[in-house]
Design a protein around this motif. Structure first.
Motif, PDB file in Angstrom:
ATOM      1  N   THR A  85      13.986 -59.778 -14.367  1.00 37.90           N
ATOM      2  CA  THR A  85      14.679 -60.826 -13.616  1.00 37.90           C
ATOM      3  C   THR A  85      13.819 -61.325 -12.463  1.00 37.90           C
ATOM      4  O   THR A  85      13.698 -62.543 -12.235  1.00 37.90           O
ATOM      5  N   ALA A  86      13.197 -60.393 -11.729  1.00 37.53           N
ATOM      6  CA  ALA A  86      12.325 -60.791 -10.620  1.00 37.53           C
ATOM      7  C   ALA A  86      11.127 -61.589 -11.123  1.00 37.53           C
ATOM      8  O   ALA A  86      10.718 -62.581 -10.501  1.00 37.53           O
ATOM      9  N   LEU A  87      10.579 -61.174 -12.274  1.00 38.72           N
ATOM     10  CA  LEU A  87       9.430 -61.891 -12.830  1.00 38.72           C
ATOM     11  C   LEU A  87       9.828 -63.298 -13.265  1.00 38.72           C
ATOM     12  O   LEU A  87       9.082 -64.265 -13.040  1.00 38.72           O
ATOM     13  N   ARG A  88      11.012 -63.430 -13.865  1.00 36.17           N
ATOM     14  CA  ARG A  88      11.456 -64.760 -14.298  1.00 36.17           C
ATOM     15  C   ARG A  88      11.667 -65.679 -13.101  1.00 36.17           C
ATOM     16  O   ARG A  88      11.253 -66.844 -13.120  1.00 36.17           O
ATOM     17  N   ARG A  89      12.270 -65.143 -12.040  1.00 36.18           N
ATOM     18  CA  ARG A  89      12.472 -65.959 -10.840  1.00 36.18           C
ATOM     19  C   ARG A  89      11.135 -66.350 -10.220  1.00 36.18           C
ATOM     20  O   ARG A  89      10.949 -67.506  -9.792  1.00 36.18           O
ATOM     21  N   ALA A  90      10.211 -65.407 -10.167  1.00 35.18           N
ATOM     22  CA  ALA A  90       8.892 -65.723  -9.609  1.00 35.18           C
ATOM     23  C   ALA A  90       8.191 -66.776 -10.460  1.00 35.18           C
ATOM     24  O   ALA A  90       7.534 -67.683  -9.937  1.00 35.18           O
ATOM     25  N   GLY A  91       8.345 -66.667 -11.794  1.00 37.27           N
ATOM     26  CA  GLY A  91       7.733 -67.650 -12.672  1.00 37.27           C
ATOM     27  C   GLY A  91       8.316 -69.032 -12.486  1.00 37.27           C
ATOM     28  O   GLY A  91       7.580 -70.034 -12.446  1.00 37.27           O
ATOM     29  N   GLU A  92       9.639 -69.083 -12.356  1.00 37.53           N
ATOM     30  CA  GLU A  92      10.280 -70.386 -12.134  1.00 37.53           C
ATOM     31  C   GLU A  92       9.835 -71.000 -10.814  1.00 37.53           C
ATOM     32  O   GLU A  92       9.578 -72.200 -10.720  1.00 37.53           O
ATOM     33  N   GLY A  93       9.715 -70.162  -9.774  1.00 35.49           N
ATOM     34  CA  GLY A  93       9.234 -70.665  -8.492  1.00 35.49           C
ATOM     35  C   GLY A  93       7.793 -71.144  -8.576  1.00 35.49           C
ATOM     36  O   GLY A  93       7.429 -72.176  -8.000  1.00 35.49           O
ATOM     37  N   ALA A  94       6.971 -70.393  -9.308  1.00 32.75           N
ATOM     38  CA  ALA A  94       5.562 -70.781  -9.447  1.00 32.75           C
ATOM     39  C   ALA A  94       5.425 -72.081 -10.223  1.00 32.75           C
ATOM     40  O   ALA A  94       4.577 -72.932  -9.900  1.00 32.75           O
ATOM     41  N   ILE A  95       6.261 -72.264 -11.233  1.00 34.77           N
ATOM     42  CA  ILE A  95       6.212 -73.514 -12.002  1.00 34.77           C
ATOM     43  C   ILE A  95       6.578 -74.706 -11.126  1.00 34.77           C
ATOM     44  O   ILE A  95       5.937 -75.765 -11.165  1.00 34.77           O
ATOM     45  N   GLY A  96       7.615 -74.535 -10.305  1.00 35.58           N
ATOM     46  CA  GLY A  96       8.001 -75.611  -9.388  1.00 35.58           C
ATOM     47  C   GLY A  96       6.901 -75.951  -8.410  1.00 35.58           C
ATOM     48  O   GLY A  96       6.592 -77.133  -8.172  1.00 35.58           O
ATOM     49  N   ALA A  97       6.275 -74.923  -7.829  1.00 35.09           N
ATOM     50  CA  ALA A  97       5.190 -75.153  -6.876  1.00 35.09           C
ATOM     51  C   ALA A  97       4.007 -75.833  -7.555  1.00 35.09           C
ATOM     52  O   ALA A  97       3.373 -76.746  -6.991  1.00 35.09           O
ATOM     53  N   ARG A  98       3.704 -75.394  -8.782  1.00 38.03           N
ATOM     54  CA  ARG A  98       2.587 -76.004  -9.501  1.00 38.03           C
ATOM     55  C   ARG A  98       2.888 -77.473  -9.837  1.00 38.03           C
ATOM     56  O   ARG A  98       2.006 -78.336  -9.757  1.00 38.03           O
ATOM     57  N   ALA A  99       4.136 -77.764 -10.212  1.00 40.28           N
ATOM     58  CA  ALA A  99       4.502 -79.146 -10.532  1.00 40.28           C
ATOM     59  C   ALA A  99       4.355 -80.043  -9.302  1.00 40.28           C
ATOM     60  O   ALA A  99       3.849 -81.174  -9.394  1.00 40.28           O
TER      61      ALA A  99
END
Length: 203
Positions: A165-179
């Motif tokens: 769950t923590a990894l998925r949230r971190a991934g979603e945050g990283a995708i937003g920042a990258r976008a």
């Protein structure tokens, strides 16, 4: 005298040097077909959330015929390549009741096996020679379940779910920042072009 002899021959150390799997797929169990020890062992495995296979080898655990039957059952389980650990268990009793687990042939058989044997004989105060030669000596069948499956599967699943769950949230945050970063980069050429156009106009 027999305990001293077996210790002097180094038979107390052989099983303890064997590597025990952290999460065995198949466990062999030698016990009486009916009895509290069998139920307690299964309950202990269930509490750990283990989903492997138990191979039963039922044998008498009290009388003059018990020791050869237990030794044969252990050897039969050890001969099966899928069995990664063997539990030998029975409930408490008097010294006479547990005497089969002090048999010399049984102890030598266990000591020379290449499969780790976990002993859970009697109650906490009871000690047999099988406890001395086994890889692990446990006070109860529940303790034997923990020794046979060192990994608490339920706790491991909870930890895995929390980390996922923590990894998925971190991934979603990283995708937003990258976008957002890529969006800013995409606007960069238009701004540079506008600057050059303004400079040309001034000239």
């Amino acid at each position: 005298a027999l305990r001293k002899q077996l210790r002097a021959e180094g038979l107390f150390e052989l099983q303890k040097q064997l590597a025990r799997p952290l999460l065995p797929r198949t466990i062999g169990v030698v016990t009486a077909e009916s009895g509290a020890a069998r139920r307690d062992l299964l309950a202990g495995l269930a509490r750990r959330g283990w989903g492997g296979t138990v191979v039963w080898a039922f044998a008498p655990v009290q009388d003059r015929h018990a020791a050869p039957a237990i030794a044969a059952a252990i050897q039969g389980l050890a001969a099966r390549p899928e069995v990664e650990a063997i539990v030998v268990t029975r409930g408490g009793g008097s010294l006479a009741d547990l005497w089969a687990f002090c048999d010399e042939t049984l102890c030598r058989t266990v000591a020379l096996l290449r499969v780790p044997v976990i002993s859970a004989i009697g109650h906490e105060r009871d000690t047999t020679l099988l406890d001395d030669v086994a890889a692990v000596a446990c006070s109860t069948p529940t303790h034997a379940a923990e020794a046979a499956v060192p990994l608490d599967c339920l706790a491991a699943r909870r930890t895995l779910w929390r980390d996922a769950t923590a990894l998925r949230r971190a991934g979603e945050g990283a995708i937003g920042a990258r976008a957002r970063h890529l969006g800013a980069l995409a606007r960069g050429p238009a701004r540079a072009l506008q600057r050059e156009r303004s400079a040309l106009n001034q000239k």
